[in-house]
Write an enzyme that holds these catalytic residues in place. Sequence first.
Site, PDB file in Angstrom:
ATOM      1  N   ASP A  32       0.861  -1.187   0.000  1.00 17.36           N
ATOM      2  CA  ASP A  32       0.000   0.000   0.000  1.00 17.36           C
ATOM      3  C   ASP A  32       0.894   1.232   0.000  1.00 17.36           C
ATOM      4  O   ASP A  32       1.889   1.281   0.735  1.00 17.36           O
ATOM      5  CB  ASP A  32      -0.887  -0.019   1.256  1.00 17.36           C
ATOM      6  CG  ASP A  32      -2.107   0.882   1.114  1.00 17.36           C
ATOM      7  OD1 ASP A  32      -3.225   0.363   1.257  1.00 17.36           O
ATOM      8  OD2 ASP A  32      -1.942   2.103   0.887  1.00 17.36           O
ATOM      9  N   LEU A  34      -0.110   4.092   0.993  1.00 15.11           N
ATOM     10  CA  LEU A  34      -0.622   4.921   2.090  1.00 15.11           C
ATOM     11  C   LEU A  34      -1.104   6.298   1.602  1.00 15.11           C
ATOM     12  O   LEU A  34      -1.205   7.227   2.384  1.00 15.11           O
ATOM     13  CB  LEU A  34       0.416   5.073   3.217  1.00 15.11           C
ATOM     14  CG  LEU A  34       0.887   3.742   3.830  1.00 15.11           C
ATOM     15  CD1 LEU A  34       1.952   3.991   4.902  1.00 15.11           C
ATOM     16  CD2 LEU A  34      -0.284   2.961   4.435  1.00 15.11           C
ATOM     17  N   ALA A  76      -6.769   1.036  -5.855  1.00 12.03           N
ATOM     18  CA  ALA A  76      -7.359   1.674  -7.043  1.00 12.03           C
ATOM     19  C   ALA A  76      -7.939   3.024  -6.646  1.00 12.03           C
ATOM     20  O   ALA A  76      -8.185   3.283  -5.468  1.00 12.03           O
ATOM     21  CB  ALA A  76      -8.475   0.801  -7.614  1.00 12.03           C
ATOM     22  N   SER A  78     -11.306   5.108  -6.715  1.00  8.04           N
ATOM     23  CA  SER A  78     -12.642   4.488  -6.674  1.00  8.04           C
ATOM     24  C   SER A  78     -13.802   5.472  -6.509  1.00  8.04           C
ATOM     25  O   SER A  78     -14.880   5.060  -6.081  1.00  8.04           O
ATOM     26  CB  SER A  78     -12.693   3.456  -5.548  1.00  8.04           C
ATOM     27  OG  SER A  78     -12.541   4.108  -4.308  1.00  8.04           O
ATOM     28  N   TYR A 142     -14.714   5.952 -14.011  1.00 10.49           N
ATOM     29  CA  TYR A 142     -14.376   4.955 -12.990  1.00 10.49           C
ATOM     30  C   TYR A 142     -14.918   3.583 -13.385  1.00 10.49           C
ATOM     31  O   TYR A 142     -14.188   2.582 -13.394  1.00 10.49           O
ATOM     32  CB  TYR A 142     -14.919   5.384 -11.620  1.00 10.49           C
ATOM     33  CG  TYR A 142     -14.823   4.275 -10.610  1.00 10.49           C
ATOM     34  CD1 TYR A 142     -13.590   3.699 -10.315  1.00 10.49           C
ATOM     35  CD2 TYR A 142     -15.956   3.763  -9.982  1.00 10.49           C
ATOM     36  CE1 TYR A 142     -13.497   2.651  -9.407  1.00 10.49           C
ATOM     37  CE2 TYR A 142     -15.866   2.726  -9.082  1.00 10.49           C
ATOM     38  CZ  TYR A 142     -14.641   2.169  -8.801  1.00 10.49           C
ATOM     39  OH  TYR A 142     -14.550   1.133  -7.922  1.00 10.49           O
ATOM     40  N   ASN A 171     -22.477  -0.888  -2.611  1.00 10.84           N
ATOM     41  CA  ASN A 171     -21.957   0.163  -1.721  1.00 10.84           C
ATOM     42  C   ASN A 171     -21.443  -0.398  -0.402  1.00 10.84           C
ATOM     43  O   ASN A 171     -22.232  -0.710   0.504  1.00 10.84           O
ATOM     44  CB  ASN A 171     -23.027   1.224  -1.488  1.00 10.84           C
ATOM     45  CG  ASN A 171     -23.238   2.075  -2.735  1.00 10.84           C
ATOM     46  OD1 ASN A 171     -23.529   1.544  -3.805  1.00 10.84           O
ATOM     47  ND2 ASN A 171     -23.026   3.358  -2.610  1.00 10.84           N
ATOM     48  N   HIS A 190     -18.436   9.602   0.989  1.00  6.96           N
ATOM     49  CA  HIS A 190     -19.473   8.566   1.036  1.00  6.96           C
ATOM     50  C   HIS A 190     -20.614   8.951   1.979  1.00  6.96           C
ATOM     51  O   HIS A 190     -20.410   9.589   3.011  1.00  6.96           O
ATOM     52  CB  HIS A 190     -18.855   7.226   1.450  1.00  6.96           C
ATOM     53  CG  HIS A 190     -17.905   6.693   0.432  1.00  6.96           C
ATOM     54  ND1 HIS A 190     -16.549   6.915   0.494  1.00  6.96           N
ATOM     55  CD2 HIS A 190     -18.119   5.996  -0.705  1.00  6.96           C
ATOM     56  CE1 HIS A 190     -15.969   6.346  -0.555  1.00  6.96           C
ATOM     57  NE2 HIS A 190     -16.898   5.791  -1.303  1.00  6.96           N
ATOM     58  N   ASP A 284     -24.271   9.796 -11.363  1.00  4.73           N
ATOM     59  CA  ASP A 284     -24.986   8.942 -10.407  1.00  4.73           C
ATOM     60  C   ASP A 284     -26.244   8.338 -11.031  1.00  4.73           C
ATOM     61  O   ASP A 284     -27.177   9.067 -11.368  1.00  4.73           O
ATOM     62  CB  ASP A 284     -25.447   9.784  -9.203  1.00  4.73           C
ATOM     63  CG  ASP A 284     -24.440   9.815  -8.082  1.00  4.73           C
ATOM     64  OD1 ASP A 284     -23.436   9.088  -8.156  1.00  4.73           O
ATOM     65  OD2 ASP A 284     -24.686  10.563  -7.116  1.00  4.73           O
TER      66      ASP A 284
HETATM   67  N1  UFG Z   1     -24.980  11.009  -1.623  1.00  5.61           N
HETATM   68  C1  UFG Z   1     -25.570  12.181  -1.197  1.00  5.61           C
HETATM   69  N2  UFG Z   1     -24.801  13.103  -0.546  1.00  5.61           N
HETATM   70  C2  UFG Z   1     -23.464  12.913  -0.296  1.00  5.61           C
HETATM   71  C3  UFG Z   1     -22.876  11.713  -0.733  1.00  5.61           C
HETATM   72  C4  UFG Z   1     -23.665  10.784  -1.396  1.00  5.61           C
HETATM   73  O1  UFG Z   1     -26.775  12.410  -1.403  1.00  5.61           O
HETATM   74  O2  UFG Z   1     -22.820  13.797   0.287  1.00  5.61           O
HETATM   75  C5  UFG Z   1     -25.798  10.005  -2.314  1.00  5.61           C
HETATM   76  C6  UFG Z   1     -25.329   9.689  -3.737  1.00  5.61           C
HETATM   77  O3  UFG Z   1     -25.899  10.582  -4.671  1.00  5.61           O
HETATM   78  C7  UFG Z   1     -25.809   8.244  -3.905  1.00  5.61           C
HETATM   79  C8  UFG Z   1     -25.676   7.661  -2.484  1.00  5.61           C
HETATM   80  O4  UFG Z   1     -25.677   8.790  -1.608  1.00  5.61           O
HETATM   81  O5  UFG Z   1     -27.173   8.204  -4.268  1.00  5.61           O
HETATM   82  C9  UFG Z   1     -24.394   6.885  -2.262  1.00  5.61           C
HETATM   83  O6  UFG Z   1     -23.271   7.689  -2.661  1.00  5.61           O
HETATM   84  P1  UFG Z   1     -21.765   7.350  -2.239  1.00  5.61           P
HETATM   85  O7  UFG Z   1     -20.929   8.513  -2.666  1.00  5.61           O
HETATM   86  O8  UFG Z   1     -21.713   6.939  -0.813  1.00  5.61           O
HETATM   87  O9  UFG Z   1     -21.423   6.061  -3.094  1.00  5.61           O
HETATM   88  P2  UFG Z   1     -21.530   5.830  -4.684  1.00  5.61           P
HETATM   89  O10 UFG Z   1     -22.821   5.086  -4.959  1.00  5.61           O
HETATM   90  O11 UFG Z   1     -21.287   7.066  -5.455  1.00  5.61           O
HETATM   91  O12 UFG Z   1     -20.261   4.927  -4.996  1.00  5.61           O
HETATM   92  C10 UFG Z   1     -19.905   3.783  -4.251  1.00  5.61           C
HETATM   93  C11 UFG Z   1     -18.393   3.624  -4.357  1.00  5.61           C
HETATM   94  C12 UFG Z   1     -18.024   3.322  -5.795  1.00  5.61           C
HETATM   95  C13 UFG Z   1     -18.863   2.186  -6.334  1.00  5.61           C
HETATM   96  C14 UFG Z   1     -20.326   2.426  -6.131  1.00  5.61           C
HETATM   97  C15 UFG Z   1     -21.105   1.218  -6.563  1.00  5.61           C
HETATM   98  O13 UFG Z   1     -17.713   4.794  -3.924  1.00  5.61           O
HETATM   99  O14 UFG Z   1     -16.665   2.961  -5.840  1.00  5.61           O
HETATM  100  O15 UFG Z   1     -20.574   2.681  -4.753  1.00  5.61           O
HETATM  101  O16 UFG Z   1     -22.485   1.355  -6.303  1.00  5.61           O
HETATM  102  F1  UFG Z   1     -18.653   2.094  -7.677  1.00  5.61           F
END
Ligand code: UFG
Length: 335
Positions: A32, A34, A76, A78, A142, A171, A190, A284
């Site tokens: 890693d 880091l 990676a 992500s 991605y 997720n 996230h 999204d």
């Molecule tokens: N969301 C918000 N506000 C935020 C952050 C997220 O409303 O501040 C919403 C997003 O629009 C989405 C949901 O919460 O509807 C989840 O978003 P995340 O950012 O937590 O996760 P993602 O779905 O964008 O992505 C994650 C991983 C990716 C992976 C994906 C697969 O980060 O690597 O899940 O579903 F590809």
Amino acid sequence: MGRYLVTGGAGYVGSHTVLALRDRGEDVVVLDDLSKGHRAAVPQGVALVSGRCDDRAVLAEAFARGPFDAVLHFAALSLVGDSMREPLRYMAENLNTLAAVADATVKSGCRKLVMSSTAALFGFPERIPIDEQQGHAPVSPYGESKLMCEQALAWAERIHGLRYASLRYFNAAGADPEGRAGEDHDPETHLLPLAIDAALGKRPPLMVFGTDYPTPDGTGVRDYVHVTDLADAHLRVLPLLDTRSVRYNLGNGTGYSVREVMQAVERVGGRPVPHELGPRRQGDPAVLVASSALLRAETGWTPRFPALDDIVRTAWDWRVAHPQGYAGAKALAPA
Ligand code: UFG
């Protein structure tokens, strides 16, 4: 017992998989740089080779600690959102890193590799839940980068006999139920950690990205799968690599909206989640929910923590116990 190389083993899903391997008594070496992972997330008794996975000298140092029974490749970029701003960096870095690790794996004589892939390679899905038969049409660099990685592995199998498991995570969420590891990204993007921190008053109100999706409450729906259950899936696919390569979609099979996740945080934490309503985030999809029927049937994988409140509780407990995340954390107890 076996010996495993885990790239990205100081990161979120990687570190939980290292714990799962150690709990089973396996030897583990982590590679890693880091840049996103944390030294304190690597348990005592696990060697850490610190450096980039696409650096030949670093790879040589890591593989000198083998021979390995298999390589688990987590390292990676992500983030869907970042990839919409830096498409070429995402495509180049993720493919380069995978190719360098797979090449070193083959040259070391090892023929087994498990790679973190993503639901994002399905783009806007044709139907829900998403099974492995659905076409791939990524709507973010991605997702495209991981599709290229899967294709590279398919060629490595045909030409070098490298057997691989590609796990398309939905997720990842939650923290080690024993509190040994958790989620700590910088910057954090996230939903669950941001909602928890907003409830704890450690961050500004959560911004809800989009309220006009074609979903029951208008917010995005995702399949939140406990990170310990994700880790367990990696262990379960390893024996299959004796005979074949596999690609599995990996999620709980239930979708929860952003509002439902906020409500779960409020139930578990007993505090409101301050939030604001904003526009959609680029790249999204409205709904991503997995069918993991194939994985379940072929490996016996069953999530131990399928309930959203249990996922949220482990994340909440870790955050309360580690208000600064891994910063200032002592090395973890022996795993
Ligand atoms: N969301 C918000 N506000 C935020 C952050 C997220 O409303 O501040 C919403 C997003 O629009 C989405 C949901 O919460 O509807 C989840 O978003 P995340 O950012 O937590 O996760 P993602 O779905 O964008 O992505 C994650 C991983 C990716 C992976 C994906 C697969 O980060 O690597 O899940 O579903 F590809």
